[in-house]
Design a protein around this motif. Structure first.
Motif, PDB file in Angstrom:
ATOM      1  N   LEU A   1       1.754  61.458  -9.900  1.00 46.62           N
ATOM      2  CA  LEU A   1       3.213  61.078 -10.147  1.00 46.62           C
ATOM      3  C   LEU A   1       3.153  59.349  -9.831  1.00 46.62           C
ATOM      4  CD1 LEU A   1       6.177  61.146 -10.836  1.00 46.62           C
ATOM      5  CD2 LEU A   1       6.438  61.913  -8.489  1.00 46.62           C
ATOM      6  N   PRO A   2       2.631  58.987  -8.617  1.00 48.37           N
ATOM      7  CA  PRO A   2       2.678  57.741  -8.342  1.00 48.37           C
ATOM      8  C   PRO A   2       1.893  56.710  -9.452  1.00 48.37           C
ATOM      9  CG  PRO A   2       1.744  58.657  -6.733  1.00 48.37           C
ATOM     10  CD  PRO A   2       2.057  59.733  -7.448  1.00 48.37           C
ATOM     11  N   ALA A   3       0.631  57.426  -9.926  1.00 45.84           N
ATOM     12  CA  ALA A   3      -0.174  56.652 -10.810  1.00 45.84           C
ATOM     13  C   ALA A   3       0.709  56.578 -12.216  1.00 45.84           C
ATOM     14  CB  ALA A   3      -1.298  57.493 -11.219  1.00 45.84           C
ATOM     15  N   THR A   4       1.286  57.259 -12.719  1.00 44.56           N
ATOM     16  CA  THR A   4       2.285  57.262 -13.944  1.00 44.56           C
ATOM     17  C   THR A   4       3.615  56.518 -13.809  1.00 44.56           C
ATOM     18  OG1 THR A   4       1.763  59.838 -14.397  1.00 44.56           O
ATOM     19  CG2 THR A   4       3.643  58.815 -15.484  1.00 44.56           C
ATOM     20  N   LEU A   5       3.806  56.443 -12.358  1.00 43.09           N
ATOM     21  CA  LEU A   5       5.078  55.305 -12.550  1.00 43.09           C
ATOM     22  C   LEU A   5       4.606  54.139 -12.398  1.00 43.09           C
ATOM     23  CD1 LEU A   5       6.995  57.438  -9.476  1.00 43.09           C
ATOM     24  CD2 LEU A   5       7.752  56.922 -11.689  1.00 43.09           C
TER      25      LEU A   5
ATOM     26  N   ALA B   1      -2.914  45.508 -10.859  1.00 47.58           N
ATOM     27  CA  ALA B   1      -3.326  44.416 -11.797  1.00 47.58           C
ATOM     28  C   ALA B   1      -4.038  45.037 -13.156  1.00 47.58           C
ATOM     29  CB  ALA B   1      -4.297  43.505 -11.154  1.00 47.58           C
ATOM     30  N   GLU B   2      -4.847  46.092 -12.867  1.00 47.68           N
ATOM     31  CA  GLU B   2      -5.585  46.740 -13.969  1.00 47.68           C
ATOM     32  C   GLU B   2      -4.498  47.306 -14.963  1.00 47.68           C
ATOM     33  OE1 GLU B   2      -7.099  51.190 -13.716  1.00 47.68           O
ATOM     34  OE2 GLU B   2      -8.495  49.985 -12.810  1.00 47.68           O
ATOM     35  N   ARG B   3      -3.340  47.915 -14.565  1.00 50.04           N
ATOM     36  CA  ARG B   3      -2.539  48.655 -15.465  1.00 50.04           C
ATOM     37  C   ARG B   3      -1.676  47.278 -16.360  1.00 50.04           C
ATOM     38  NH1 ARG B   3      -4.554  51.599 -16.975  1.00 50.04           N
ATOM     39  NH2 ARG B   3      -3.043  51.999 -18.500  1.00 50.04           N
ATOM     40  N   LEU B   4      -1.423  46.305 -15.682  1.00 50.44           N
ATOM     41  CA  LEU B   4      -0.977  45.187 -16.248  1.00 50.44           C
ATOM     42  C   LEU B   4      -1.798  44.441 -17.397  1.00 50.44           C
ATOM     43  CD1 LEU B   4       0.539  43.344 -13.230  1.00 50.44           C
ATOM     44  CD2 LEU B   4       1.891  44.372 -15.044  1.00 50.44           C
ATOM     45  N   ARG B   5      -2.995  44.372 -17.144  1.00 50.67           N
ATOM     46  CA  ARG B   5      -4.103  44.079 -18.026  1.00 50.67           C
ATOM     47  C   ARG B   5      -4.237  44.987 -19.357  1.00 50.67           C
ATOM     48  NH1 ARG B   5      -7.252  42.442 -13.250  1.00 50.67           N
ATOM     49  NH2 ARG B   5      -7.225  40.448 -13.438  1.00 50.67           N
TER      50      ARG B   5
ATOM     51  N   ALA C   1       4.152  48.724 -14.894  1.00 51.07           N
ATOM     52  CA  ALA C   1       3.565  47.722 -15.395  1.00 51.07           C
ATOM     53  C   ALA C   1       3.922  47.431 -16.784  1.00 51.07           C
ATOM     54  CB  ALA C   1       1.847  48.187 -15.111  1.00 51.07           C
ATOM     55  N   GLN C   2       4.067  48.299 -17.630  1.00 50.95           N
ATOM     56  CA  GLN C   2       4.524  48.265 -18.930  1.00 50.95           C
ATOM     57  C   GLN C   2       5.934  47.609 -19.118  1.00 50.95           C
ATOM     58  OE1 GLN C   2       5.301  51.859 -21.294  1.00 50.95           O
ATOM     59  NE2 GLN C   2       4.305  50.933 -23.048  1.00 50.95           N
ATOM     60  N   ARG C   3       6.844  47.791 -18.008  1.00 49.22           N
ATOM     61  CA  ARG C   3       8.202  47.330 -18.145  1.00 49.22           C
ATOM     62  C   ARG C   3       8.183  45.983 -17.911  1.00 49.22           C
ATOM     63  NH1 ARG C   3      13.560  49.157 -17.319  1.00 49.22           N
ATOM     64  NH2 ARG C   3      12.917  50.906 -18.415  1.00 49.22           N
ATOM     65  N   LEU C   4       7.190  45.568 -16.846  1.00 49.19           N
ATOM     66  CA  LEU C   4       7.191  44.457 -16.135  1.00 49.19           C
ATOM     67  C   LEU C   4       6.503  43.290 -17.313  1.00 49.19           C
ATOM     68  CD1 LEU C   4       7.411  42.236 -13.904  1.00 49.19           C
ATOM     69  CD2 LEU C   4       5.158  43.154 -13.230  1.00 49.19           C
ATOM     70  N   VAL C   5       5.401  43.896 -18.008  1.00 46.44           N
ATOM     71  CA  VAL C   5       5.106  43.012 -19.123  1.00 46.44           C
ATOM     72  C   VAL C   5       6.196  42.850 -20.272  1.00 46.44           C
ATOM     73  CG1 VAL C   5       3.156  42.805 -20.816  1.00 46.44           C
ATOM     74  CG2 VAL C   5       2.528  43.552 -18.645  1.00 46.44           C
ATOM     75  N   ARG C   6       6.660  43.907 -20.641  1.00 42.83           N
ATOM     76  CA  ARG C   6       7.536  43.691 -21.617  1.00 42.83           C
ATOM     77  C   ARG C   6       8.763  42.645 -21.205  1.00 42.83           C
ATOM     78  NH1 ARG C   6       8.539  49.948 -23.682  1.00 42.83           N
ATOM     79  NH2 ARG C   6       6.644  49.963 -24.905  1.00 42.83           N
ATOM     80  N   THR C   7       9.270  42.727 -20.036  1.00 39.59           N
ATOM     81  CA  THR C   7      10.396  42.034 -19.624  1.00 39.59           C
ATOM     82  C   THR C   7       9.919  40.440 -19.365  1.00 39.59           C
ATOM     83  OG1 THR C   7      11.389  44.105 -18.467  1.00 39.59           O
ATOM     84  CG2 THR C   7      12.147  41.876 -17.924  1.00 39.59           C
TER      85      THR C   7
END
Length: 192
Positions: free
Chosen positions: A171-175, A26-30, A180-186
C-alpha cells in the motif's frame, strides 16, 4: 527533459527511514520522467536562522541551497516526526531558502512560489508521522508552494523497509508511486 524536482529528507541520520523514503521517491520520480536533484542537507552547513546573521553576511550554504531550489519545478520532502512536528533541521533549511536575496522583496519566495510539492513521512510510531505532515503542509503552504492533496505516511518504519531499502507493504509503495506520478504531471503543467 522532464520537470526538475528536488527530493530531500529532513534527517541526516545514518540509516534514516526518511532518507530511505526519499531515495524511493527519487526513484519513482525518475521512473515517471522527472529530472531529479537529490538534496542531502549534510552538504549545507546552515547556521540556525537568525536575522542578525542574515544581515551581517548571508551564509554561502544557504544561498547555495536556495539556488538549487530556485532551479526546480517541484519538491518532494520526507520528514521525520520530532515531538509532533517536523525536524528542526528541515525547518531551518526551509527558513533560510525563503529569505530574500539579490534585491528581492521579503515576499518574493523565489525558491518556492509557483512550484508544487508533495510530502511524506516515515515514523516508528503507528501513525507514520502524520502530525509532522500536518506541520509540514502548513509550513510549505506558507512559503507559497502548491501542495498535492496526496501524502504518504509509513508507520512502524523500523520494520517497513526490507534489506534492499524497499517498502515491505504494497500500500505505501503504491501510494508513493501514484504521488510521484501526480507530482511530475503537476510540475510539468505548472512550468507551462
Amino acid at each position: 527533459m522532464g520537470a526538475k524536482i528536488a527530493v530531500l529528507a529532513g534527517s541526516i541520520r545514518k540509516g534514516s527511514f526518511n532518507g530511505r523514503l526519499a531515495a524511493l521517491g527519487a526513484e519513482r520520480l525518475r521512473a515517471h520522467g522527472a529530472d531529479v536533484t537529490e538534496i542531502d542537507l549534510r552538504d549545507y552547513d546552515l547556521p540556525i536562522y537568525c536575522q542578525d546573521t542574515e544581515a551581517e553576511a548571508f551564509p554561502a550554504a544557504a544561498l547555495a541551497l536556495k539556488d538549487v531550489l530556485r532551479a526546480q519545478h517541484g519538491l518532494l520532502v520526507a520528514t521525520p516526526e520530532h515531538n509532533g512536528s517536523i525536524s528542526s533541521l528541515l525547518k531551518n533549511a526551509i527558513d533560510w531558502a525563503s529569505r530574500p536575496t539579490d534585491g528581492e522583496t521579503a515576499v518574493a519566495l523565489s525558491a518556492y512560489r509557483g512550484k508544487v510539492a508533495a510530502i511524506m513521512s516515515a515514523s516508528i510510531g503507528p501513525f507514520g508521522g502524520l502530525r509532522a505532515l500536518i506541520q509540514l503542509r502548513q509550513t510549505l503552504g506558507t512559503v507559497q508552494l502548491l501542495l498535492l492533496p496526496e501524502q504518504v505516511a509509513v508507520p512502524f518504519a523500523d520494520r517497513a523497509f526490507d534489506a534492499d531499502g524497499r517498502l515491505v507493504e504494497p500500500l505505501p509503495a503504491t501510494l508513493l508511486d501514484q504521488m510521484a506520478q501526480r507530482l511530475v504531471r503537476t510540475a510539468e503543467a505548472l512550468r507551462g
